[in-house]
Enzyme design. Structure first.
Site, PDB file in Angstrom:
ATOM      1  N   THR A  13       0.755  -0.813   0.000  1.00  0.00           N
ATOM      2  CA  THR A  13       0.395  -0.368   0.192  1.00  0.00           C
ATOM      3  C   THR A  13       0.741   1.332   0.153  1.00  0.00           C
ATOM      4  O   THR A  13       0.524   1.759  -0.335  1.00  0.00           O
ATOM      5  CB  THR A  13      -0.818   0.259   0.861  1.00  0.00           C
ATOM      6  OG1 THR A  13      -2.399  -1.211   1.007  1.00  0.00           O
ATOM      7  CG2 THR A  13      -2.160   1.477   1.557  1.00  0.00           C
ATOM      8  N   SER A  59       0.146  -9.801  -0.761  1.00  0.00           N
ATOM      9  CA  SER A  59      -0.141 -11.168  -1.075  1.00  0.00           C
ATOM     10  C   SER A  59      -0.064 -12.282  -1.929  1.00  0.00           C
ATOM     11  O   SER A  59       0.084 -13.256  -2.098  1.00  0.00           O
ATOM     12  CB  SER A  59      -1.772 -10.763  -1.606  1.00  0.00           C
ATOM     13  OG  SER A  59      -2.425  -9.571  -0.532  1.00  0.00           O
ATOM     14  N   THR A  89       1.102  -4.826   4.352  1.00  0.00           N
ATOM     15  CA  THR A  89       1.501  -5.178   5.637  1.00  0.00           C
ATOM     16  C   THR A  89       0.896  -6.871   5.708  1.00  0.00           C
ATOM     17  O   THR A  89       1.575  -6.940   6.474  1.00  0.00           O
ATOM     18  CB  THR A  89       0.922  -4.484   6.258  1.00  0.00           C
ATOM     19  OG1 THR A  89      -0.877  -3.754   5.770  1.00  0.00           O
ATOM     20  CG2 THR A  89       1.382  -2.813   6.444  1.00  0.00           C
TER      21      THR A  89
HETATM   22  N1  ASP Z   1      -2.953  -5.972   0.094  1.00  0.00           N
HETATM   23  C1  ASP Z   1      -1.628  -4.699   0.487  1.00  0.00           C
HETATM   24  C2  ASP Z   1      -0.325  -5.190   0.990  1.00  0.00           C
HETATM   25  O1  ASP Z   1       0.415  -6.226   2.194  1.00  0.00           O
HETATM   26  C3  ASP Z   1      -2.113  -4.365   2.098  1.00  0.00           C
HETATM   27  C4  ASP Z   1      -0.891  -3.615   2.600  1.00  0.00           C
HETATM   28  O2  ASP Z   1       0.196  -3.355   2.397  1.00  0.00           O
HETATM   29  O3  ASP Z   1      -1.224  -3.018   3.699  1.00  0.00           O
HETATM   30  O4  ASP Z   1       0.390  -5.169  -0.122  1.00  0.00           O
END
Ligand code: ASP
Length: 342
Positions: A13, A59, A89
């Protein structure tokens, strides 16, 4: 001489932009990310930048990406005093835990961070997370980095990576370390809790152990689970280790068919690792009658490992091609500050 910190962008993100047609967030390029944080140039250290060729949503991370990341660190280890990894995250605690097991004799800080809102967003948490991570990575004392382990920095707190878990998909305060104290915090001053830091063996030279094996499974149990489902999981091919997330201190249902299945599979060589599905506290096999079967089959105790650390430790140790006996001994040993025993 100024401290040198290398920023490695993997995606997530923090560097994403909104696709207004579909309203979804997509990974964007690194230059855009840097443009959004001009304050970086004000930090009193020399900063190098590098990035995954194709940044990804975390992911999509896999052990192949952990290898790429470790290689980037290896190639730059001598030139830099610290590393900040920008990562999504969702699986940050997995990648950071994996790296903690792969890196031997680490003498420099490796700090993972990311954000809940993209860097261009008005209320973004990206700037603080990134800037303070760089600060922590640049801390020195007597000519040596103050921190010499893999950490996660998020929302004013510095954690040991392999003790950390993502616990909120919503709050800025997204990570917690339920069984180990914070390593540091950011307020008016940057505070490092020295007593909680890991003291690396100074004799051991830095090296990277790339061997991994992902032939493992993770089974979270619940009351009334179907026998067919459990049997199909345990009978799947190419399964070398199965992590069971049991109740409380490592308890499980006491059906005879289930105990027989555990006995048989363990005789066939399947390694069983027992974790607790509680957020905090640890496994204590034999405390209740309902965990006796795990003692009987000589299952491995995960003590207070997080799911993330447990999965990564299993992948790391399966990769070493050791016997089940050695696996159990090493798994139940604290290798990187990831585990405590009573
Ligand atoms: N889907 C994002 C990822 O893990 C979520 C984030 O970065 O917070 O790449």
């Amino acid at each position: 001489m100024k401290t040198k910190v290398l920023l490695i962008y993997t995606g997530g993100t923090i560097g994403m932009v909104k696709d207004y047609e579909t309203q979804t967030l997509k990974p964007f390029d690194f230059d855009n990310l840097l443009k959004q944080i001009p304050e970086i140039s004000l930090i009193d250290c020399e900063i190098g930048f590098t990035s995954f060729k194709d940044p990804i949503d975390s992911s999509d991370m896999s052990s192949d990406h952990w290898v790429i990341l470790a290689k980037m660190i290896e190639e730059n280890y001598e030139q830099y005093d610290g590393f900040v990894i920008l990562h999504g995250t969702d699986t940050m605690a997995y990648s950071a835990s994996a790296l903690s097991f792969m890196l031997n004799g680490l003498k420099k800080p490796i700090i993972f961070t990311g954000s809940q809102l993209p860097v261009g967003d008005l209320r973004t948490d990206a700037k603080e997370n990134l800037i303070t991570s760089i600060h922590f990575a640049s801390l020195h004392e007597n000519g040596r980095p103050k921190i010499s382990e893999v950490c996660i920095y998020f929302e004013y707190k510095l954690f040991r990576a392999n003790r950390t878990t993502k616990m909120s998909a919503e709050n800025f305060d997204a990570f917690s370390s339920p069984d180990y104290p914070e390593l540091g915090e950011s307020g008016i001053h940057l505070v490092v809790h020295e007593h909680a830091l890991r003291k690396e063996d100074s004799e051991q030279p830095f090296s990277i152990n790339y061997a991994m094996n992902t032939e493992l499974g993770l089974l979270k149990i619940f009351p009334g689970m179907q026998r067919e489902f459990i049997e199909s999981i345990m009978n799947s091919s190419n399964l070398k280790a199965l992590i069971i997330e049991a109740f409380g201190s490592g308890n499980i249902f006491s059906f005879e068919w289930f105990k027989d299945l555990l006995r048989k599979k363990s005789q066939d060589g399947l390694i069983f690792i027992i974790n607790t599905q509680c957020a905090a506290g640890m496994v204590e096999l034999g405390r209740y009658e309902t965990s006796e079967i795990f003692k009987e089959i000589n299952a491995v105790s995960g003590y207070d490992l997080t799911t993330e650390a447990s999965v990564c430790k299993t992948i790391h140790l399966l990769g070493q091609g050791i016997s089940s006996h050695e696996f159990k001994i090493l798994y139940e040993t604290d290798l990187r500050g990831e585990l405590s025993k009573k």
